[in-house]
Design an enzyme around this catalytic site. Structure first.
Site, PDB file in Angstrom:
ATOM      1  CG  ASP A 175     -15.447  13.920   1.113  1.00 40.49           C
ATOM      2  OD1 ASP A 175     -16.056  13.344   0.198  1.00 40.49           O
ATOM      3  OD2 ASP A 175     -15.424  15.156   1.235  1.00 40.49           O
ATOM      4  CD  GLN A 221     -20.029  13.085   2.044  1.00 38.86           C
ATOM      5  OE1 GLN A 221     -20.935  13.672   1.468  1.00 38.86           O
ATOM      6  NE2 GLN A 221     -18.870  13.652   2.278  1.00 38.86           N
ATOM      7  CB  THR A 280     -23.152  17.721  -3.324  1.00 36.23           C
ATOM      8  OG1 THR A 280     -22.653  19.001  -3.705  1.00 36.23           O
ATOM      9  CG2 THR A 280     -24.231  17.314  -4.305  1.00 36.23           C
ATOM     10  CB  CYS A 281     -24.128  22.506  -1.061  1.00 33.83           C
ATOM     11  SG  CYS A 281     -22.631  22.756  -2.064  1.00 33.83           S
ATOM     12  CE  LYS A 295     -18.925  13.797  -1.230  1.00 36.00           C
ATOM     13  NZ  LYS A 295     -17.721  14.637  -1.321  1.00 36.00           N
ATOM     14  CD  GLN A 325     -23.799  21.316   2.958  1.00 31.49           C
ATOM     15  OE1 GLN A 325     -22.632  21.113   2.662  1.00 31.49           O
ATOM     16  NE2 GLN A 325     -24.800  20.918   2.195  1.00 31.49           N
ATOM     17  CD  GLU A 372     -16.653  15.113   4.927  1.00 30.84           C
ATOM     18  OE1 GLU A 372     -16.895  14.959   3.708  1.00 30.84           O
ATOM     19  OE2 GLU A 372     -17.471  15.595   5.732  1.00 30.84           O
ATOM     20  CG  HIS A 421     -19.321  21.000   5.759  1.00 30.12           C
ATOM     21  ND1 HIS A 421     -18.712  21.935   4.956  1.00 30.12           N
ATOM     22  CD2 HIS A 421     -19.190  19.823   5.117  1.00 30.12           C
ATOM     23  CE1 HIS A 421     -18.212  21.353   3.889  1.00 30.12           C
ATOM     24  NE2 HIS A 421     -18.493  20.071   3.951  1.00 30.12           N
ATOM     25  CG  ASP A 455     -15.064  18.340   4.277  1.00 28.72           C
ATOM     26  OD1 ASP A 455     -13.876  17.989   4.204  1.00 28.72           O
ATOM     27  OD2 ASP A 455     -15.889  18.132   3.362  1.00 28.72           O
TER      28      ASP A 455
END
Length: 430
Positions: free
Chosen positions: A307, A329, A360-361, A331, A172, A273, A194, A236
């Site tokens: 998502d 996804q 997640t980041c 998550k 990403q 996404e 991403h 995304d």
């Protein structure tokens, strides 16, 4: 080996909490932050520091095994649990959570994780971030007690055969969607970039900016990628295609735009996404089905990734059962216990829907490594590079954890094979 105690220490995560609703409503950048007032409950600012809780499971031999509680960047949006405040939940872990797990056999990972999953306080389930982080520590504790890998513990719990090669990693880029993507090309990242297309400005009033970016992806990948590089583009759009084109999503204007994306990405596959965000799960599934049917009828080969409104295990099941996406996804922080992510990947087996083990980041290096074991144990279609938005660090963490684990399992298999080989009888010469 028994669990002696569980300890909790508030800490930081790898990125930030962002008020997605405020950003979608037009909040403008002010350097790295945003101008304006937050609109999602719990936020003090539109962008604020990400938080985590470091969990240590103390075992009877004195070893402490770590897991990290973390929540997604866009907490409180799309049907997710509210903003995760570490100071508010540390006492829960050292109190009620410790009480139900203290004295239990660390080897019994699935039983311990399910016990945690079912715990309620005042009639409410634990925040997903707590279940996520404590279960990571329980997984590591079981692997330590058994002298094996976390991949093997999960595979035994889920009834799977682990992957023998690293699962394709999805990089990403964050907002630095050109420089970070060039880094990905140089390293030959299999799924990328991403791109964080979360505003009309980034996609273009008619979608033209995204088309130009996809054309750039093809050109630059061929200039920078290693020999034989065959990337898959995954972008995304945070519902922005829906913002630009609106429903119905099977009409010619929408389908033609996806056809243009397919042409721009050629000769590489592309997946989009979160093409729209319509406000609740049932409506989101209906819109995704409408779009997929329209694409199929027109012969447009662009994969759609679920998502928004696909958070819990039950959500994943609903999207898969409705055939609303080519990929879902999963998550990881939103599913709670880490075993639930593995079960969600397994639910996609024998269906037309592939499992993208995301997250997640805003996680930590500890949770990212734990998720690498979920990816290997279930042989997911792809796994997210995390945490952070710098790309390199997250890619290194996830890819290296998978490679190291595969190498360790191969060494163990060779050792077992050597132990099972009969020793030839040696005859002495007279």
């Amino acid at each position: 080996m028994e669990i002696d105690a569980i300890h909790a220490t508030p800490g930081y995560s790898g990125f930030f909490f962002d008020d997605q609703r405020a950003i979608k409503a037009g909040a403008e950048h002010d350097g790295f932050t945003y101008d304006g007032e937050p609109v999602t409950e719990g936020f003090d600012e539109i962008r604020q520091a990400g938080e985590s809780i470091i969990v240590d499971v103390e075992l009877a031999d004195g070893t402490e095994i770590r897991g990290d509680c973390a929540a997604v960047q866009y907490s409180g949006a799309g049907g997710r649990d509210p903003l995760f405040r570490a100071d508010a939940y540390a006492d829960v872990i050292e109190g009620p959570v410790n009480d139900v797990l203290e004295g239990r056999d660390a080897n019994r990972f699935l039983e311990n994780a399910e016990r945690l999953e079912g715990l309620e306080i005042g009639g409410d389930r634990l925040h997903t971030a707590i279940r996520y982080g404590v279960s990571q520590a329980l997984l590591g504790a079981a692997a330590h007690a058994a002298g094996t890998t976390r991949t093997d513990v999960l595979a035994d719990a889920l009834g799977t055969e682990p992957a023998s090669e690293p699962v394709p990693v999805f990089g990403q880029s964050g907002d630095d969607r050109h420089t970070n993507t060039e880094k990905m090309f140089i390293k030959g990242v299999p799924v990328l970039p991403h791109a964080l297309i979360n505003s009309v400005e980034k996609i273009g009033e008619d979608g033209e900016t995204l088309l130009e970016y996809v054309e750039w992806l093809v050109e630059r990948s061929q200039e920078l990628g290693p020999a034989g590089y065959d990337p898959r583009f995954h972008i995304d759009v945070y519902g922005m295609i829906g913002e630009v084109f609106d429903a119905p999503y099977d009409r010619n204007e929408v389908i033609d735009y996806f056809g243009a994306l397919e042409d721009a990405a050629a000769p590489y596959p592309i997946q989009i996404e979160g093409p729209m965000d319509v406000g609740d799960r049932a409506a989101q599934i209906e819109a995704m089905v409408e779009l997929r049917d329209g694409l199929a009828d027109a012969g447009v080969d662009v994969d759609i990734v679920a998502d928004e409104w696909c958070n819990t295990f039950e959500d994943v099941r609903a999207f898969v059962d409705a055939e609303a996406a080519d990929l879902v996804q999963i998550k990881t922080p939103d599913l709670g216990g880490i075993h639930r992510s593995g079960q969600a990947v397994r639910y996609c087996e024998e269906t037309e829907t592939r499992a993208y083990l995301g997250g997640t980041c805003n996680e930590t290096e500890t949770s990212a490594r734990a998720c690498a074991h979920v990816a290997l144990a279930t042989d997911a279609a792809q796994v997210l590079a995390k945490p952070g938005m710098g790309f390199d660090e997250g890619y290194m963490i996830v890819e290296n954890e998978m490679r190291r684990t595969i190498a360790r399992r191969e060494r163990a298999a060779r050792t077992d094979a050597d132990a099972d080989t009969p020793v030839d009888e040696v005859t002495a010469n007279d």
